[in-house]
Write an enzyme that holds these catalytic residues in place. Sequence first.
Site, PDB file in Angstrom:
ATOM      1  N   THR A 204       0.840  -1.197   0.000  1.00  0.00           N
ATOM      2  CA  THR A 204       0.000   0.000   0.000  1.00  0.00           C
ATOM      3  C   THR A 204       0.877   1.251   0.000  1.00  0.00           C
ATOM      4  O   THR A 204       1.871   1.314   0.713  1.00  0.00           O
ATOM      5  CB  THR A 204      -0.907   0.050   1.249  1.00  0.00           C
ATOM      6  OG1 THR A 204      -0.098  -0.098   2.407  1.00  0.00           O
ATOM      7  CG2 THR A 204      -1.985  -1.016   1.196  1.00  0.00           C
ATOM      8  N   GLU A 252      -4.192   4.620   3.024  1.00  0.00           N
ATOM      9  CA  GLU A 252      -3.360   3.586   2.391  1.00  0.00           C
ATOM     10  C   GLU A 252      -4.008   3.111   1.109  1.00  0.00           C
ATOM     11  O   GLU A 252      -5.160   2.679   1.147  1.00  0.00           O
ATOM     12  CB  GLU A 252      -3.300   2.360   3.279  1.00  0.00           C
ATOM     13  CG  GLU A 252      -2.520   2.498   4.529  1.00  0.00           C
ATOM     14  CD  GLU A 252      -2.437   1.125   5.167  1.00  0.00           C
ATOM     15  OE1 GLU A 252      -1.365   0.533   5.068  1.00  0.00           O
ATOM     16  OE2 GLU A 252      -3.448   0.652   5.678  1.00  0.00           O
TER      17      GLU A 252
HETATM   18  C1  LIG Z   1      -8.249  -2.674   0.777  1.00  0.00           C
HETATM   19  C2  LIG Z   1      -7.648  -2.658   2.145  1.00  0.00           C
HETATM   20  C3  LIG Z   1      -8.466  -2.851   3.256  1.00  0.00           C
HETATM   21  C4  LIG Z   1      -7.943  -2.864   4.544  1.00  0.00           C
HETATM   22  N1  LIG Z   1      -8.785  -3.055   5.608  1.00  0.00           N
HETATM   23  C5  LIG Z   1      -8.270  -3.094   6.867  1.00  0.00           C
HETATM   24  C6  LIG Z   1      -9.115  -3.326   7.999  1.00  0.00           C
HETATM   25  O1  LIG Z   1     -10.337  -3.446   7.899  1.00  0.00           O
HETATM   26  N2  LIG Z   1      -8.550  -3.395   9.213  1.00  0.00           N
HETATM   27  C7  LIG Z   1      -7.204  -3.243   9.401  1.00  0.00           C
HETATM   28  O2  LIG Z   1      -6.748  -3.319  10.526  1.00  0.00           O
HETATM   29  N3  LIG Z   1      -6.383  -2.975   8.356  1.00  0.00           N
HETATM   30  C8  LIG Z   1      -6.881  -2.925   7.105  1.00  0.00           C
HETATM   31  N4  LIG Z   1      -6.057  -2.693   6.031  1.00  0.00           N
HETATM   32  C9  LIG Z   1      -4.696  -2.248   6.297  1.00  0.00           C
HETATM   33  C10 LIG Z   1      -3.682  -3.319   6.367  1.00  0.00           C
HETATM   34  O3  LIG Z   1      -3.651  -3.720   7.700  1.00  0.00           O
HETATM   35  C11 LIG Z   1      -2.390  -2.614   5.954  1.00  0.00           C
HETATM   36  O4  LIG Z   1      -2.412  -2.368   4.602  1.00  0.00           O
HETATM   37  C12 LIG Z   1      -1.188  -3.390   6.308  1.00  0.00           C
HETATM   38  O5  LIG Z   1      -1.136  -3.442   7.683  1.00  0.00           O
HETATM   39  C13 LIG Z   1       0.067  -2.735   5.768  1.00  0.00           C
HETATM   40  O6  LIG Z   1       0.518  -1.707   6.591  1.00  0.00           O
HETATM   41  P1  LIG Z   1       1.811  -0.880   6.199  1.00  0.00           P
HETATM   42  O7  LIG Z   1       1.484  -0.111   4.960  1.00  0.00           O
HETATM   43  O8  LIG Z   1       2.032   0.052   7.369  1.00  0.00           O
HETATM   44  O9  LIG Z   1       2.900  -1.826   6.000  1.00  0.00           O
HETATM   45  C14 LIG Z   1      -6.556  -2.658   4.732  1.00  0.00           C
HETATM   46  C15 LIG Z   1      -5.737  -2.444   3.621  1.00  0.00           C
HETATM   47  C16 LIG Z   1      -6.255  -2.456   2.339  1.00  0.00           C
HETATM   48  C17 LIG Z   1      -5.351  -2.235   1.157  1.00  0.00           C
HETATM   49  N1  LIG Z   2       0.536  -2.183  -6.275  1.00  0.00           N
HETATM   50  C1  LIG Z   2       1.088  -1.320  -5.396  1.00  0.00           C
HETATM   51  N2  LIG Z   2       0.293  -0.491  -4.652  1.00  0.00           N
HETATM   52  C2  LIG Z   2       0.861   0.360  -3.765  1.00  0.00           C
HETATM   53  N3  LIG Z   2       2.177   0.476  -3.561  1.00  0.00           N
HETATM   54  C3  LIG Z   2       3.013  -0.315  -4.286  1.00  0.00           C
HETATM   55  C4  LIG Z   2       2.492  -1.247  -5.219  1.00  0.00           C
HETATM   56  N4  LIG Z   2       3.524  -1.891  -5.770  1.00  0.00           N
HETATM   57  C5  LIG Z   2       4.641  -1.427  -5.197  1.00  0.00           C
HETATM   58  N5  LIG Z   2       4.374  -0.479  -4.313  1.00  0.00           N
HETATM   59  C6  LIG Z   2       5.408   0.181  -3.495  1.00  0.00           C
HETATM   60  O1  LIG Z   2       5.429  -0.472  -2.247  1.00  0.00           O
HETATM   61  C7  LIG Z   2       5.266   0.427  -1.159  1.00  0.00           C
HETATM   62  C8  LIG Z   2       4.355  -0.174  -0.134  1.00  0.00           C
HETATM   63  O2  LIG Z   2       4.797  -1.377   0.369  1.00  0.00           O
HETATM   64  P1  LIG Z   2       4.375  -1.861   1.826  1.00  0.00           P
HETATM   65  O3  LIG Z   2       4.987  -3.174   2.110  1.00  0.00           O
HETATM   66  O4  LIG Z   2       2.885  -1.739   1.978  1.00  0.00           O
HETATM   67  O5  LIG Z   2       5.134  -0.843   2.695  1.00  0.00           O
HETATM   68  P2  LIG Z   2       4.651   0.410   3.537  1.00  0.00           P
HETATM   69  O6  LIG Z   2       4.532  -0.122   4.887  1.00  0.00           O
HETATM   70  O7  LIG Z   2       5.745   1.402   3.371  1.00  0.00           O
HETATM   71  O8  LIG Z   2       3.347   0.853   2.958  1.00  0.00           O
HETATM   72  C9  LIG Z   2       4.669   1.682  -1.805  1.00  0.00           C
HETATM   73  O9  LIG Z   2       4.989   2.870  -1.138  1.00  0.00           O
HETATM   74  C10 LIG Z   2       5.241   1.630  -3.212  1.00  0.00           C
HETATM   75  O10 LIG Z   2       6.491   2.266  -3.239  1.00  0.00           O
END
Ligand SMILES: Cc1cc2nc3c(=O)[nH]c(=O)nc-3n(C[C@H](O)[C@H](O)[C@H](O)COP(=O)(O)O)c2cc1C
Ligand SMILES: Nc1ncnc2c1ncn2[C@@H]1O[C@H](COP(=O)(O)OP(=O)(O)O)[C@@H](O)[C@H]1O
Length: 308
Positions: A204, A252
């Site tokens: 994300t 995100e």
């Molecule tokens: C479509 C989508 C739905 C999500 N829904 C939830 C949710 O309902 N509850 C939750 O705790 N996290 C939710 N998440 C967040 C995930 O927990 C999160 O993307 C993951 O922890 C990655 O965190 P980071 O970007 O800090 O690594 C969602 C993420 C996405 C992309």
């Molecule tokens: N399909 C994608 N959607 C969103 N981010 C992507 C995607 N593919 C690669 N990325 C890259 O990966 C990063 C997110 O990875 P992730 O493991 O979720 O780490 P973070 O905790 O930093 O969000 C983004 O910031 C972007 O640079």
Amino acid sequence: MEHITGTKDITSPPSVVVLGNFDGIHIGHRKLIDKALDISKTLDLKVLVFTFDPHPSFVLANKEPVDLIYLSKEKAKLLDDVDYFVEYPYDLDTSRMTPEIFIEEVVCKGLQAKAIVVGEDYRFGYKRKGDIELLKALASKNGYQLITIKKIAYNHRIVSSTWIRHEIKKGHMEKANLLLGSNFSISGQITLGRQNGRKLGFPTANIKPNKNKLLPPNGVYLSKIYVNNIQYNSITNIGINPTLDGNETVVETHILDFNQDIYGQDVTVELLKFVRDEKKFESLHALKKEIAENIAYRRAYMEENHEL
Ligand SMILES: Cc1cc2nc3c(=O)[nH]c(=O)nc-3n(C[C@H](O)[C@H](O)[C@H](O)COP(=O)(O)O)c2cc1C
Ligand SMILES: Nc1ncnc2c1ncn2[C@@H]1O[C@H](COP(=O)(O)OP(=O)(O)O)[C@@H](O)[C@H]1O
């Protein structure tokens, strides 16, 4: 478009000046701006959108300008078809300016207004004493023509930023987008998260929203994201990630069919439709399963709406 902010020392070429607050540039505001663009072509003038920064309520009520539909940089992006976007500093001196001084010194001498476009109920100057009648009275002496625009209604209700704010707060994105005339968006820089997304199989792109930015309720939204001016379909979670015991609000976005490193880039996320509330899942497996379903729903919506 030139974005002039943080200075009272403003000079511009002869212009059509659009005056207003413009939180959330909506279809009513757009009507004023489109009129100014029309006039600028016939009279060979520049188009200048004039507003105050910070929002007057910040100075007058001494409170933080929370719940702004669009922040300064976001407004600038939405106003890319005008020549100048001026944010005149709003401080105690500005608030005490009489309506006459504001029009004559700032708008006519400074901005060289040859035409002024305002909404029919526009009020300005110290204690909001200035109105359309005063603008009419000052027109010939100061060499501008005045164009007043009627307020736009939708289903017999006047379109306003307050109404749109209310719809966004309820997560009614389709209604908000209709009233805005474009999709509600959140712009910001991609920051580093906890790197869990990739491990989950759904990376994300994270934006930490400004504290003054109005956000809809926490939850999942169908979205689009602009990266380097290219549009991608996406799905966005707004919230604190309770499953991973997060505590900070993050926007995100998982971008469909995308695999690039975009840390540090400025992006814009448009929210199309609320899907579900954010939940605390019992396991990562359950969260993963639900995210996969949300993505499938995004793809079905894509097909239904003939998105690219
Ligand atoms: C479509 C989508 C739905 C999500 N829904 C939830 C949710 O309902 N509850 C939750 O705790 N996290 C939710 N998440 C967040 C995930 O927990 C999160 O993307 C993951 O922890 C990655 O965190 P980071 O970007 O800090 O690594 C969602 C993420 C996405 C992309
Ligand atoms: N399909 C994608 N959607 C969103 N981010 C992507 C995607 N593919 C690669 N990325 C890259 O990966 C990063 C997110 O990875 P992730 O493991 O979720 O780490 P973070 O905790 O930093 O969000 C983004 O910031 C972007 O640079």
